[in-house]
Scaffold this active site. Structure first.
Site, PDB file in Angstrom:
ATOM      1  N   ILE A   1      -4.970   0.852   4.708  1.00 34.44           N
ATOM      2  CA  ILE A   1      -6.014   0.769   3.681  1.00 34.44           C
ATOM      3  C   ILE A   1      -6.137  -0.635   3.076  1.00 34.44           C
ATOM      4  CG2 ILE A   1      -5.792   3.220   3.151  1.00 34.44           C
ATOM      5  CD1 ILE A   1      -4.190   2.424   0.650  1.00 34.44           C
ATOM      6  N   LYS A   2      -5.097  -1.458   3.220  1.00 35.88           N
ATOM      7  CA  LYS A   2      -5.083  -2.855   2.753  1.00 35.88           C
ATOM      8  C   LYS A   2      -5.633  -3.017   1.334  1.00 35.88           C
ATOM      9  CE  LYS A   2      -5.192  -5.022   7.319  1.00 35.88           C
ATOM     10  NZ  LYS A   2      -5.418  -3.841   8.159  1.00 35.88           N
ATOM     11  N   ARG A   3      -5.157  -2.194   0.427  1.00 39.48           N
ATOM     12  CA  ARG A   3      -5.595  -2.286  -0.955  1.00 39.48           C
ATOM     13  C   ARG A   3      -4.873  -3.425  -1.676  1.00 39.48           C
ATOM     14  NH1 ARG A   3      -9.122   0.628   1.120  1.00 39.48           N
ATOM     15  NH2 ARG A   3      -9.648   2.697   0.333  1.00 39.48           N
TER      16      ARG A   3
END
Length: 287
Positions: free
Chosen positions: A96-98
């Protein structure tokens, strides 16, 4: 702790992480015609790949962008895929690379470690600083979850920022040192921390230095296959064959396109790609 389970899975199955970047463009026509609804089309495609590779793959990594692109039904497919991976007794990385301020990160944590999109691990972007990471620590402490934080990535643009000189060293080392310090508090019985790093396998020049500098950090290693990395490249980031999982997405899920009978046997050719990848990784170790 999930990191200990992942370590054991690597010991038993090897390093293959199957990336489920399941675009509709990648899915055979007969699946689309059979199931009709986007959520079921994507899920059934994923399910057949999981079923055919479950004994070989260590972990599965659905990239959420490929699901968000199809709206609510795409996200339903994401949810169903994560649940099926869990039901099958395997492990998941929610890619998700938040990376956002603490209050927002708390909500991301609730969604992806507690909610309907629950995964065993998630990926994070550290650009906004360590307070964008700390809200996820409660899930490491209370639920044994894990995170993989972007360190030195595989894309060409990595050199735009990650390699910037900071007091004589590239910026990614400053990030890594912060993660190492924080991660020392969350080590499992395997000796690895629940705070791991994403380290692209396409850049080999610094590989041994990165591995030696972060001995206790587990790596998620993208870049294998379509992006150009091979077994000998990614092996440099491992510790005697462990300490990392190697992701391949398109190289596995659309391998079927190389074969005349590929569409109806797409899952069989996904399995074939995983076997070939495992062999390449083992050969690189001299096994």
């Amino acid at each position: 702790m999930m990191i200990d389970k992942l370590y054991k899975e690597v010991e038993e199955k090897g390093n293959v992480c199957v990336g489920l970047d399941s675009s509709l463009d990648y899915i055979p026509k007969f699946i689309k015609e059979k199931y009709g609804d986007i959520d079921e089309i994507i899920f059934q495609f994923n399910k057949r790949i999981i079923d055919k590779t479950i004994d070989l793959a260590t972990v599965y990594k659905p990239q959420i962008a490929y699901y968000e692109a199809y709206g609510i039904k795409g996200l339903i497919a994401y949810k169903k895929t994560l649940q099926y991976i869990k039901d099958m007794g395997s492990m998941s990385i929610g890619d998700i690379k938040r990376g956002d301020i603490a209050s927002t990160a708390q909500m991301y944590g609730r969604a992806h470690f507690d909610g309907e999109f629950e995964a065993d691990f998630i990926t994070l972007n550290p650009y906004m600083g360590m307070d964008s990471i700390t809200p996820y620590l409660k899930y490491i402490e209370e639920k044994g979850k894990g995170v993989f934080v972007l360190l030195r990535t595989s894309n060409p643009g990595a050199k735009d920022f990650e390699y910037l000189d900071v007091n004589g060293e590239p910026l990614y080392y400053k990030v890594g040192d912060k993660l190492k310090e924080l991660g020392s508090k969350y080590k499992g019985s395997s000796g690895y921390s629940s705070i791991g790093a994403v380290v692209g396998g396409t850049h080999t020049e610094e590989a041994l230095e990165i591995r030696n500098r972060y001995k206790d950090m587990f790596f998620l290693i993208p870049g294998y296959g379509h992006q150009g990395a091979r077994g000998g490249d990614v092996d440099l980031y491992l510790n005697n064959g462990n300490g990392g999982v190697v992701n391949s997405s398109r190289g596995i899920i659309i391998n079927y396109k190389k074969y005349e009978d590929g569409e109806e046997n797409f899952d069989k050719y996904a399995r074939k790609a995983v076997i070939k990848m495992k062999e390449d990784l083992l050969n690189a170790r001299g096994v």
